[in-house]
Design a protein around this motif. Structure first.
Motif, PDB file in Angstrom:
ATOM      1  N   SER A 158      -9.815 -55.352  48.821  1.00  0.00           N
ATOM      2  CA  SER A 158     -10.075 -54.540  47.829  1.00  0.00           C
ATOM      3  C   SER A 158     -11.232 -55.462  47.070  1.00  0.00           C
ATOM      4  N   GLY A 159     -10.840 -56.447  46.481  1.00  0.00           N
ATOM      5  CA  GLY A 159     -11.844 -57.925  45.678  1.00  0.00           C
ATOM      6  C   GLY A 159     -12.751 -58.915  46.738  1.00  0.00           C
ATOM      7  N   VAL A 160     -12.751 -58.496  47.963  1.00  0.00           N
ATOM      8  CA  VAL A 160     -13.380 -59.678  48.774  1.00  0.00           C
ATOM      9  C   VAL A 160     -13.882 -58.755  49.661  1.00  0.00           C
ATOM     10  N   TRP A 161     -13.621 -57.748  49.442  1.00  0.00           N
ATOM     11  CA  TRP A 161     -14.994 -57.005  50.759  1.00  0.00           C
ATOM     12  C   TRP A 161     -15.546 -55.871  50.129  1.00  0.00           C
ATOM     13  N   THR A 162     -15.448 -55.711  48.739  1.00  0.00           N
ATOM     14  CA  THR A 162     -15.739 -54.907  47.558  1.00  0.00           C
ATOM     15  C   THR A 162     -16.423 -55.349  46.331  1.00  0.00           C
ATOM     16  N   ASP A 163     -16.906 -54.925  45.737  1.00  0.00           N
ATOM     17  CA  ASP A 163     -17.834 -55.159  44.596  1.00  0.00           C
ATOM     18  C   ASP A 163     -17.099 -54.968  43.241  1.00  0.00           C
ATOM     19  N   THR A 164     -15.883 -54.167  44.220  1.00  0.00           N
ATOM     20  CA  THR A 164     -14.638 -53.451  42.863  1.00  0.00           C
ATOM     21  C   THR A 164     -13.490 -54.076  42.653  1.00  0.00           C
ATOM     22  N   PRO A 165     -13.178 -55.741  42.074  1.00  0.00           N
ATOM     23  CA  PRO A 165     -11.964 -55.991  42.100  1.00  0.00           C
ATOM     24  C   PRO A 165     -11.418 -54.740  41.125  1.00  0.00           C
ATOM     25  N   MET A 166      -9.780 -54.522  41.641  1.00  0.00           N
ATOM     26  CA  MET A 166      -8.741 -53.851  41.215  1.00  0.00           C
ATOM     27  C   MET A 166      -7.614 -54.848  40.479  1.00  0.00           C
ATOM     28  N   PRO A 167      -7.675 -55.435  39.124  1.00  0.00           N
ATOM     29  CA  PRO A 167      -6.588 -56.103  39.075  1.00  0.00           C
ATOM     30  C   PRO A 167      -4.777 -55.936  39.131  1.00  0.00           C
ATOM     31  N   THR A 168      -4.185 -56.457  40.058  1.00  0.00           N
ATOM     32  CA  THR A 168      -2.749 -56.632  39.673  1.00  0.00           C
ATOM     33  C   THR A 168      -2.305 -57.383  39.639  1.00  0.00           C
ATOM     34  N   VAL A 169      -1.235 -56.818  38.797  1.00  0.00           N
ATOM     35  CA  VAL A 169      -0.160 -57.837  38.648  1.00  0.00           C
ATOM     36  C   VAL A 169       1.311 -57.510  38.834  1.00  0.00           C
ATOM     37  N   ASP A 170       1.807 -58.751  38.667  1.00  0.00           N
ATOM     38  CA  ASP A 170       3.678 -57.903  39.265  1.00  0.00           C
ATOM     39  C   ASP A 170       4.560 -58.559  39.063  1.00  0.00           C
ATOM     40  N   ASN A 171       5.959 -58.733  39.259  1.00  0.00           N
ATOM     41  CA  ASN A 171       6.690 -59.177  38.119  1.00  0.00           C
ATOM     42  C   ASN A 171       6.769 -59.187  36.790  1.00  0.00           C
ATOM     43  N   LEU A 172       6.197 -57.893  36.991  1.00  0.00           N
ATOM     44  CA  LEU A 172       6.429 -57.326  35.006  1.00  0.00           C
ATOM     45  C   LEU A 172       7.627 -56.851  33.971  1.00  0.00           C
ATOM     46  N   GLY A 173       8.988 -56.268  35.240  1.00  0.00           N
ATOM     47  CA  GLY A 173      10.273 -56.443  35.069  1.00  0.00           C
ATOM     48  C   GLY A 173      10.053 -55.324  34.678  1.00  0.00           C
ATOM     49  N   ASP A 174      11.499 -54.604  34.744  1.00  0.00           N
ATOM     50  CA  ASP A 174      12.339 -53.468  34.358  1.00  0.00           C
ATOM     51  C   ASP A 174      12.478 -52.612  32.970  1.00  0.00           C
ATOM     52  N   GLU A 175      11.679 -53.547  32.384  1.00  0.00           N
ATOM     53  CA  GLU A 175      11.518 -53.154  30.941  1.00  0.00           C
ATOM     54  C   GLU A 175       9.934 -53.096  30.559  1.00  0.00           C
ATOM     55  N   PHE A 176       9.303 -53.003  31.938  1.00  0.00           N
ATOM     56  CA  PHE A 176       8.169 -52.472  32.164  1.00  0.00           C
ATOM     57  C   PHE A 176       7.600 -51.044  31.794  1.00  0.00           C
ATOM     58  N   LEU A 177       8.628 -50.979  33.145  1.00  0.00           N
ATOM     59  CA  LEU A 177       8.397 -49.505  33.785  1.00  0.00           C
ATOM     60  C   LEU A 177       9.593 -49.049  32.347  1.00  0.00           C
ATOM     61  N   GLU A 178      10.393 -49.147  31.484  1.00  0.00           N
ATOM     62  CA  GLU A 178      11.056 -48.725  30.233  1.00  0.00           C
ATOM     63  C   GLU A 178       9.674 -48.085  29.331  1.00  0.00           C
ATOM     64  N   ALA A 179       9.297 -48.780  29.129  1.00  0.00           N
ATOM     65  CA  ALA A 179       8.269 -49.114  28.050  1.00  0.00           C
ATOM     66  C   ALA A 179       7.030 -48.057  28.466  1.00  0.00           C
ATOM     67  N   VAL A 180       6.706 -47.953  28.837  1.00  0.00           N
ATOM     68  CA  VAL A 180       5.264 -47.712  29.230  1.00  0.00           C
ATOM     69  C   VAL A 180       5.180 -45.680  30.024  1.00  0.00           C
TER      70      VAL A 180
END
Length: 147
Positions: free
Chosen positions: A108-130
């Motif tokens: 998506s970021g390479v073939w369009t002008d619209t990158p979609m920031p993507t982050v992984d490995n945020l941890g289970d605590e992330f889904l508990e907090a957000v």
């Protein structure tokens, strides 16, 4: 209360958006089907098996989830949503991203002008907090702030 998390950058970028949280895996094909086939510009989630997301608009939101599941078309679905301007503002994974979702986010970021920031490995605590409706800020270095 502000909470800060650090993950691995898959697609760099900075963005601030309203959170949309799924505690189950995201079936990309089932979720984006209406947006891709029937012109739903809000990308309302059409996956009836995901009670956290079903019926909620995904376009422009910080999609917070553990992982993607389902079809091998997942990467192409994310790319097509981006090409059509119906993509989430960013993808934030508590677990490691799978290769199909990574391919879709990267292309998506390479073939369009619209990158979609993507982050992984945020941890289970992330889904508990957000929570859906929180404001999420993503920085280039993989720092994710929830407020």
């Amino acid at each position: 209360m502000v909470k800060v998390f650090h993950g691995r950058v898959v697609v760099p970028g900075s963005v601030r958006a309203e959170a949309l949280v799924s505690h189950g895996g995201l079936n990309t094909l089932a979720s984006f089907q209406k947006a891709l086939m029937f012109g739903d510009k809000r990308a309302t989630c059409s996956d009836q098996n995901n009670p956290d997301l079903y019926g909620k608009p995904m376009a422009g939101r910080a999609l917070c989830l553990p992982q993607t599941i389902g079809s091998t078309t997942g990467g192409m679905v994310l790319f097509c949503a981006t090409k059509m301007g119906r993509q989430p503002a960013c993808l934030l994974f508590s677990k490691p991203i799978d290769s199909l979702a990574a391919a879709g986010a990267i292309l998506s970021g390479v073939w369009t002008d619209t990158p979609m920031p993507t982050v992984d490995n945020l941890g289970d605590e992330f889904l508990e907090a957000v929570a859906t409706g929180d404001t999420v800020t993503v920085e280039e270095d993989g720092t994710v702030t929830v407020s």
